[in-house]
Design a protein around this motif. Structure first.
Motif, mmCIF file in Angstrom:
data_model
loop_
_atom_site.group_PDB
_atom_site.id
_atom_site.type_symbol
_atom_site.label_atom_id
_atom_site.label_comp_id
_atom_site.label_asym_id
_atom_site.label_seq_id
_atom_site.Cartn_x
_atom_site.Cartn_y
_atom_site.Cartn_z
ATOM 1 N N GLU A 66 8.109 17.004 13.044
ATOM 2 C CA GLU A 66 8.336 17.036 14.424
ATOM 3 C C GLU A 66 8.401 18.348 15.134
ATOM 4 O O GLU A 66 9.220 18.654 15.985
ATOM 5 N N LEU A 67 7.216 19.196 14.813
ATOM 6 C CA LEU A 67 7.141 20.424 15.182
ATOM 7 C C LEU A 67 6.496 20.646 16.654
ATOM 8 O O LEU A 67 5.524 21.596 16.730
ATOM 9 N N ILE A 68 6.464 19.871 17.327
ATOM 10 C CA ILE A 68 5.759 19.331 18.452
ATOM 11 C C ILE A 68 5.684 20.538 19.591
ATOM 12 O O ILE A 68 4.618 20.792 20.138
ATOM 13 N N GLY A 69 6.894 21.321 19.674
ATOM 14 C CA GLY A 69 6.776 22.727 20.391
ATOM 15 C C GLY A 69 5.875 23.577 19.928
ATOM 16 O O GLY A 69 5.224 24.537 20.742
ATOM 17 N N LEU A 70 5.366 23.592 18.612
ATOM 18 C CA LEU A 70 4.552 24.615 18.113
ATOM 19 C C LEU A 70 3.114 23.911 17.888
ATOM 20 O O LEU A 70 2.293 24.721 18.192
ATOM 21 N N THR A 71 3.086 22.856 17.497
ATOM 22 C CA THR A 71 1.722 22.357 17.316
ATOM 23 C C THR A 71 0.815 22.030 18.577
ATOM 24 O O THR A 71 -0.480 21.972 18.703
ATOM 25 N N LYS A 72 1.730 21.951 19.719
ATOM 26 C CA LYS A 72 0.794 21.773 21.111
ATOM 27 C C LYS A 72 0.283 23.332 21.574
ATOM 28 O O LYS A 72 -0.448 23.179 22.575
#
Length: 299
Positions: free
Chosen positions: A158-164
């Motif tokens: 859940e590293l969505i702040g990075l992967t986006k």
């Protein structure tokens, strides 16, 4: 504990897999400033413990100490001693269970935000992964520790702040995860499955319709697609939702037929199947086209 394992197996007689989570801790929401280390709850002199706490190169003196609340209680439980992890996995395997290991970090900052809130400038993403006390140190430590005791290994969650994070229509954190998956696969070997546990709002596509995780899912070092599938399944306000409603909810409603306007939640917008994040079948069975009209690596 062994007691809880006994209860688990009595409750779920047909259980085949378990997924233990081991935690380290980040100290900042800014990827440029965040370092990740194992942590202990206390460092008081004179306290005696059943055995020496040691995680990788860290001992109780060099580990991070969890923040205390107003009553001097730690706001998180600390990281598990390496020797305890191995003993636990040996116990799990003795019960004929398969182990999917999920190393995960929490953010020890005010209000305890979800790690998906960690973000930053694109130019600092490589530093976050590759620096000393960086993300790769965390994951590679556990790949080496548990490689002989697990059946599957998760390289992130859940590293969505990075992967986006997007720079010139490339996603530097995704590139780093691809490299990390390769490193981990080389350590754990072909018999251990490797994946990334994407948030349900992350696995599919990101802002502007870019299928940002597709290069990771298509990587030769990723063995299956991991989704933390907390999808909104029904819009019922009842406390008694039937299994039939749940089954129907997987193929209709929010995330399948429509999405809800961010500014006015009373407005529903039609959702094309290509972008319907709850339409797992369509996502799986079709090629994906980015806004630049190019097909992604997904097959």
């Amino acid at each position: 504990s062994v007691y809880s394992l006994n209860q688990l197996q009595m409750t779920c007689e047909n259980i085949d897999w378990v997924s233990p989570v081991i935690c380290w801790f980040g100290d900042n929401l800014d990827a440029n400033k965040c370092i990740i280390r194992p942590a202990v709850e206390f460092k008081e002199k004179g306290l005696k413990y059943s055995e020496e706490w040691k995680v990788g190169k860290y001992d109780r003196n060099t580990a991070y100490e969890i923040t205390k609340d107003d009553h001097q209680n730690p706001i998180y439980g600390g990281s598990v001693n390496d020797a305890s992890v191995i003993r636990y996995f040996i116990e799990l395997k003795s019960r004929k269970l398969k182990v999917m290991f999920n190393p995960m970090f929490f953010l020890d900052v005010p209000q305890k935000p979800w790690r998906g809130r960690l973000t930053g400038e694109a130019k600092y993403i490589s530093k976050f992964f590759q620096q000393e006390h960086g993300y790769n140190d965390f994951i590679i430590h556990y790949a080496n520790l548990v490689k002989d005791h697990v059946d599957a290994f998760i390289i992130g969650s859940e590293l969505i702040g990075l992967t986006k994070i997007n720079i010139a229509n490339t996603f530097p954190a995704v590139d780093e995860l691809i490299k990390l998956a390769h490193t981990v696969k080389q350590i754990v070997g072909a018999n251990v499955l490797v994946s990334y546990a994407a948030d349900w709002s992350e696995y599919h596509h990101t802002d502007g319709g870019w299928f940002n995780l597709d290069p990771l899912w298509a990587s030769k070092d990723i063995d299956f697609v991991g989704i933390d599938a907390y999808f909104p399944v029904t819009d019922s306000s009842s406390s008694a939702i039937t299994p039939e409603e749940i089954a129907i909810g997987w193929t209709k409603g929010e995330g399948y037929d429509y999405y809800i306007d961010q500014k006015n939640r009373n407005i529903k917008h039609r959702l094309d199947p290509a972008y319907a994040w709850k339409n797992l079948r369509y996502w799986w069975e079709n090629t994906h086209k980015n806004p630049d009209t190019q097909n992604t690596a997904w097959i």
